[in-house]
Design a protein around this motif. Structure first.
Motif, PDB file in Angstrom:
ATOM      1  N   SER A 312      14.470  25.895   7.035  1.00 47.62           N
ATOM      2  CA  SER A 312      15.823  25.548   7.467  1.00 47.62           C
ATOM      3  C   SER A 312      16.771  26.689   7.139  1.00 47.62           C
ATOM      4  CB  SER A 312      16.293  24.269   6.772  1.00 47.62           C
ATOM      5  OG  SER A 312      16.342  24.465   5.365  1.00 47.62           O
ATOM      6  N   SER A 313      17.939  26.658   7.751  1.00 46.50           N
ATOM      7  CA  SER A 313      18.960  27.669   7.469  1.00 46.50           C
ATOM      8  C   SER A 313      19.565  27.392   6.101  1.00 46.50           C
ATOM      9  CB  SER A 313      20.040  27.636   8.548  1.00 46.50           C
ATOM     10  OG  SER A 313      19.496  27.982   9.807  1.00 46.50           O
ATOM     11  N   ARG A 372      17.211  31.835   7.871  1.00 46.96           N
ATOM     12  CA  ARG A 372      16.184  30.797   7.818  1.00 46.96           C
ATOM     13  C   ARG A 372      15.293  31.054   6.607  1.00 46.96           C
ATOM     14  NH1 ARG A 372      14.395  26.581  10.280  1.00 46.96           N
ATOM     15  NH2 ARG A 372      16.110  26.790  11.760  1.00 46.96           N
ATOM     16  N   VAL A 373      15.229  30.053   5.734  1.00 47.66           N
ATOM     17  CA  VAL A 373      14.428  30.139   4.518  1.00 47.66           C
ATOM     18  C   VAL A 373      13.196  29.256   4.675  1.00 47.66           C
ATOM     19  CG1 VAL A 373      14.350  29.712   2.041  1.00 47.66           C
ATOM     20  CG2 VAL A 373      16.433  30.635   3.078  1.00 47.66           C
ATOM     21  N   ASN A 374      12.038  29.873   4.595  1.00 51.16           N
ATOM     22  CA  ASN A 374      10.768  29.147   4.597  1.00 51.16           C
ATOM     23  C   ASN A 374      10.422  28.852   3.139  1.00 51.16           C
ATOM     24  OD1 ASN A 374      10.606  29.534   7.405  1.00 51.16           O
ATOM     25  ND2 ASN A 374       9.672  31.544   7.102  1.00 51.16           N
ATOM     26  N   GLN A 456      14.864  35.861   8.489  1.00 51.76           N
ATOM     27  CA  GLN A 456      14.205  34.779   7.789  1.00 51.76           C
ATOM     28  C   GLN A 456      13.465  35.340   6.582  1.00 51.76           C
ATOM     29  OE1 GLN A 456      10.908  32.766   9.682  1.00 51.76           O
ATOM     30  NE2 GLN A 456      10.492  34.521  11.021  1.00 51.76           N
ATOM     31  N   VAL A 457      13.185  34.466   5.624  1.00 52.20           N
ATOM     32  CA  VAL A 457      12.534  34.911   4.406  1.00 52.20           C
ATOM     33  C   VAL A 457      11.621  33.806   3.906  1.00 52.20           C
ATOM     34  CG1 VAL A 457      14.385  34.079   2.906  1.00 52.20           C
ATOM     35  CG2 VAL A 457      12.915  35.932   2.120  1.00 52.20           C
TER      36      VAL A 457
END
Length: 486
Positions: A312-313, A372-374, A456-457
């Motif tokens: 999610s962001s 966006r963080v995974n 993203q990360v």
């Protein structure tokens, strides 16, 4: 807790007080949220401080004074949509909206405290986190800085002279009056018992029935720290059971083992107890279908545990030795997770001024990027029990432990040579994936120590990390080191 149960456990306690004690303030933690009791984040902490007559001191004589009972704020309940359905299954939006507005107004009123009420606490929080989380080795450590604060604040009310001044110095206050104002504001800003979020702080005094106490001090504690007072036969099984029952009731049973070990010696003049009980759900919940076993690199060897996943962001934060992500609790604050860079230990983070500044920033951090963080994080349930005496002495509070110099005259002038001989802190934080999210992914590796180059990360908590659970008011309710997730 039902009235007859409380009466059984408080056999030696003043009957009039027992009748008052069965009011909602003592029952609040058992009011389950209207969202069906989901426990995405559950946490509890308790402190018991025993104040005893030093051998050779004055004899215990006299009768206890009349006792005081705290009255908790009334909050409007969160309007559960299921209670507002029309016969055809549609939502009665007008009625729900009106009750929702009432609930939000009530919630905001608790948070609406004087500007700057929490100033001056940075030194105390920094000292507490370093003192009680450092040196974890291969074990988990957890504490509640705010819970310890309220115990120390109550102790300041019971003391005078240098005994009180040392506590004021640690808490960053220049007088007992400014401490009272701050403590009352902090208590209200961090209190919630509305059916959506449970964040209940409770305090109590346990008084020797043979000692007269100053009523004005008890009244101040009831008004400022919402502390109820009980009296009974110190050293009796009945009073020990009463204390244990109170601790369990106020912490939702999360600390049952630690509470069961609490007992008071016959020489105890007074014991004070403070608790925090917290229960909330994620704003964006994990999908349990995506939870899967993976490897956590613990200090004493790799272990398998369940990892939760979401994408999610979010704001991704970083510093010279760490990266961090916050997971928000619905109307209830944030769980901040701080991952050391490869080759950096948790103890090194605790000694790093930049990290301590971040932990107390509540996300107001210059080095952050919205992307966006995974997220991949282990389910964890960490608990611990601390003897606070040595740590408090290291932080400058010494007089209350020495009967030769301690001053407890605000509490009672009938007994001399009093000192604190017991200061036990127990805490527990449990995190799971209750609820559902729409996203799924597979995490490969952790990023750390620098701004991510892409939009993203991957943030993977697969090695020891720090966490801080902040309240809606931004205060560090709980903090800990996770070395063993399971």
């Amino acid at each position: 807790m039902k009235a007859d149960d409380l009466l059984d456990s408080l056999e030696h306690v003043d009957p009039e007080l027992v009748a008052q004690a069965d009011k909602p303030p003592q029952k609040a933690p058992h009011r389950r949220p209207l969202w069906m009791g989901l426990t995405a984040v559950a946490a509890a902490a308790a402190i018991v401080i025993g104040i005893v007559l030093w051998p050779g001191g004055s004899p215990l004589t006299g009768q206890a004074s009349a006792l005081a009972v705290a009255e908790y704020p009334d909050m409007a309940p969160y309007p559960n949509e299921m209670d507002y359905l029309n016969p055809d299954g549609s939502l009665d939006s007008d009625r729900w909206s009106a009750d929702y507005d009432t609930w939000r107004t009530s919630q905001k009123a608790q948070l609406n405290q004087p500007e700057g009420y929490d100033s001056g606490l940075e030194g105390y929080y920094t000292a507490t986190l370093r003192q009680f989380l450092g040196g974890s080795g291969t074990e988990n450590k957890v504490c509640s800085p705010l819970n310890i604060y309220f115990a120390l604040g109550m102790l300041a009310e019971l003391t005078d002279g240098s005994s009180r001044q040392q506590i004021l110095d640690l808490l960053g206050q220049d007088s007992i009056d400014t401490l009272r104002a701050q403590a009352r504001a902090l208590w209200n800003a961090n209190y919630s018992d509305d059916g959506m979020l449970t964040s209940v702080l409770a305090s109590s005094l346990w008084l020797n029935e043979d000692v007269p106490f100053n009523q004005s001090t008890l009244d101040t504690l009831a008004d400022t720290y919402y502390a109820s007072s009980y009296q009974g036969e110190m050293g009796s099984a009945e009073l020990d059971q009463a204390l244990q029952t109170w601790l369990n009731d106020q912490t939702g049973g999360l600390l049952k083992e630690a509470a069961g070990q609490m007992s008071l010696d016959p020489e105890t003049v007074l014991a004070l107890a403070t608790t925090v009980y917290y229960q909330g759900r994620w704003s964006q919940e994990f999908n349990p279908d995506n939870t899967a076993p993976d490897t956590f690199h613990a200090p004493d060897g790799d272990v398998k545990c369940d990892f939760m996943h979401s994408s999610s962001s979010n704001n991704y934060c970083w510093g010279d030795q760490f990266s961090a992500v916050g997971k928000s609790v619905l109307y209830g604050g944030t769980l901040w997770m701080v991952l050391p860079d490869e080759g950096v230990s948790v103890d090194q983070l605790l000694d790093d001024p930049e990290v301590m500044e971040f932990l107390l920033s509540n996300g107001e951090w210059e080095n952050q990027k919205y992307l966006r963080v995974n997220l991949s994080m282990p389910k964890f349930d960490v608990s611990g029990q601390l003897d606070l005496i040595e740590g408090l002495q290291a932080m400058g509070i010494t007089d209350v432990f020495d009967p030769a110099v301690s001053d407890f005259t605000p509490m009672t002038e009938a007994v001399e040579d009093i000192s604190v001989t017991q200061a036990t802190h127990a805490a527990r934080v449990a995190v799971d994936e209750e609820g559902v999210t729409a996203a799924a992914f597979t995490v490969m590796a952790a990023a750390g120590g620098a701004m991510p180059p892409e939009d993203q990360v991957d943030f993977t908590l697969d090695r020891p990390f720090l966490f801080v659970l902040t309240s809606a008011a931004g205060q560090p309710l709980f903090a800990g080191v996770v070395n063993q997730p399971a």
